[in-house]
Design a protein around this motif. Structure first.
Motif, short mmCIF file in Angstrom:
data_model
loop_
_atom_site.label_atom_id
_atom_site.label_comp_id
_atom_site.label_asym_id
_atom_site.label_seq_id
_atom_site.Cartn_x
_atom_site.Cartn_y
_atom_site.Cartn_z
N LYS A 89 0.82 -1.22 0.00
CA LYS A 89 0.00 0.00 0.00
C LYS A 89 0.85 1.26 0.00
O LYS A 89 0.55 2.22 -0.72
N VAL A 90 1.91 1.29 0.81
CA VAL A 90 2.72 2.51 0.85
C VAL A 90 3.50 2.70 -0.46
O VAL A 90 3.71 3.83 -0.90
N VAL A 91 3.90 1.59 -1.09
CA VAL A 91 4.57 1.71 -2.38
C VAL A 91 3.59 2.19 -3.44
O VAL A 91 3.92 3.04 -4.28
N SER A 92 2.36 1.68 -3.41
CA SER A 92 1.35 2.12 -4.37
C SER A 92 1.07 3.61 -4.22
O SER A 92 0.93 4.33 -5.23
N SER A 93 0.99 4.08 -3.00
CA SER A 93 0.74 5.51 -2.79
C SER A 93 1.92 6.33 -3.27
O SER A 93 1.75 7.39 -3.90
N GLY A 94 3.14 5.86 -3.02
CA GLY A 94 4.31 6.57 -3.50
C GLY A 94 4.40 6.60 -5.01
O GLY A 94 4.90 7.56 -5.60
N ARG A 95 3.89 5.56 -5.64
CA ARG A 95 3.92 5.45 -7.10
C ARG A 95 2.88 6.36 -7.75
O ARG A 95 3.11 6.88 -8.84
N GLU A 96 1.76 6.57 -7.10
CA GLU A 96 0.64 7.23 -7.75
C GLU A 96 0.31 8.63 -7.24
O GLU A 96 -0.30 9.42 -7.94
N LEU A 97 0.71 8.94 -6.02
CA LEU A 97 0.28 10.20 -5.40
C LEU A 97 1.39 11.24 -5.38
O LEU A 97 2.57 10.89 -5.38
N PRO A 98 1.02 12.51 -5.34
CA PRO A 98 2.03 13.55 -5.07
C PRO A 98 2.69 13.28 -3.72
O PRO A 98 2.09 12.66 -2.83
N LEU A 99 3.93 13.74 -3.56
CA LEU A 99 4.72 13.39 -2.39
C LEU A 99 4.02 13.71 -1.08
O LEU A 99 3.98 12.87 -0.17
#
Length: 309
Positions: free
Chosen positions: A268-278
């Motif tokens: 989940k944290v990798v997915s958020s890092g991949r898709e979301l602004p920092l």
């Protein structure tokens, strides 16, 4: 000033929406009725073109195997298989004990994209766009699963099959296998999200070469440009057809060892890092961190002081 404030407000709202989608992957679709997408309508159209199956085997190890199964058509997706893919992704979204999934094709070949019978029948632009939205939704949800995913490429992954490989976190290529984005030869570009994902995986220049040149990517080139993450050896006669799958499971097990809540939190944290602004990815990371801090795996690790061993 007013426009700047409005822009900031819209950005915050958009980021918050993405964060909610990542926290609730079953809602992580790209398209909805707001975009003119009617799930029931396109599902009914696709089911009119049966053939093959998409099979799911969930194992006690926490690793599932998703098999594209239509060997007589080189595992091309019929209309009904597209619907089954979406259903299997829904099953994986609700599998709380899951940690990983291997996507593969039956009988030694990966997938050759869309079955031409269905493609010819829905060749008008309106239906083509609806099918495109349906498959983009399904493959985006596959990539956003809180499971570590691996495409096991044996034989050929062509067209939509090549796009399917990009909807996994990793790709393992068997000796002699090929990934090829043949869309240009069909007078098309990728429509299942493959171009956007490919660009993020291998970079813009390599993606342009693969798409505009319809290049055949063998394991060596795949490793060189970062499309492949490893190579599995072709099975010897004595090993049987399941040897490549066993190698893939062994490879994936290095990353799925541990408690399911922790592995799922990592994804989940990798997915958020991949898709979301920092800034929003950081907030999402904080929220996910809170779900495992003080959890059973954390408390056991603290009790055993395993960090320093």
């Amino acid at each position: 000033m007013v426009l700047c404030a409005l822009r900031r407000r819209l950005l915050r709202s958009s980021c918050a929406s993405w964060a909610r989608l990542l926290q609730r992957p079953s809602s992580g679709c790209v398209y909805s009725s707001v975009h003119g997408f009617q799930q029931e309508e396109i599902t009914e159209k696709l089911q009119a073109f049966p053939g093959g199956s998409v099979d799911l085997h969930q194992q006690e190890s926490g690793i599932a195997v998703l098999t594209i199964n239509y060997p007589s058509r080189m595992n091309a997706f019929s209309g009904s298989m597209m619907v089954e893919l979406e259903e299997r992704v829904s099953q994986l979204e609700s599998w709380m004990d899951g940690k990983g999934v291997i996507v593969r094709g039956a009988d030694g070949t990966f997938c050759s994209g869309s079955d031409l019978t269905a493609v010819r029948a829905i060749s008008n632009p309106q239906d083509g766009m609806k099918m495109c939205m349906f498959m983009q939704n399904a493959l985006t949800r596959l990539l956003r699963l809180p499971l570590i995913s691996v495409a096991l490429v044996e034989g050929r992954a062509l067209g939509g099959g090549a796009e399917l490989t990009t909807a996994c976190d990793f790709r393992l290529m068997a000796s002699g296998s090929v990934i090829q984005f043949v869309h240009k030869h069909m007078g098309l570009v990728p429509g299942w999200g493959g171009a956007a994902r490919l660009t993020r995986i291998v970079g813009g220049q390599n993606a342009l070469k693969l798409l505009a040149g319809a290049l055949k990517v063998d394991p060596g080139l795949g490793l060189q440009i970062g499309l492949a993450d490893g190579v599995v050896e072709a099975p010897r006669a004595a090993e049987g057809a399941g040897a490549a799958l066993q190698q893939a499971e062994n490879w994936l097990s290095h990353y799925t060892e541990g408690a399911a809540p922790v592995i799922r939190a990592v994804k989940k944290v990798v997915s958020s890092g991949r898709e979301l602004p920092l800034s929003e990815a950081l907030r999402t990371e904080k929220e996910v961190f809170g779900t495992v801090w003080g959890g059973q795996a954390n408390l056991q690790a603290l009790a055993s002081k395993s960090k320093h061993r």
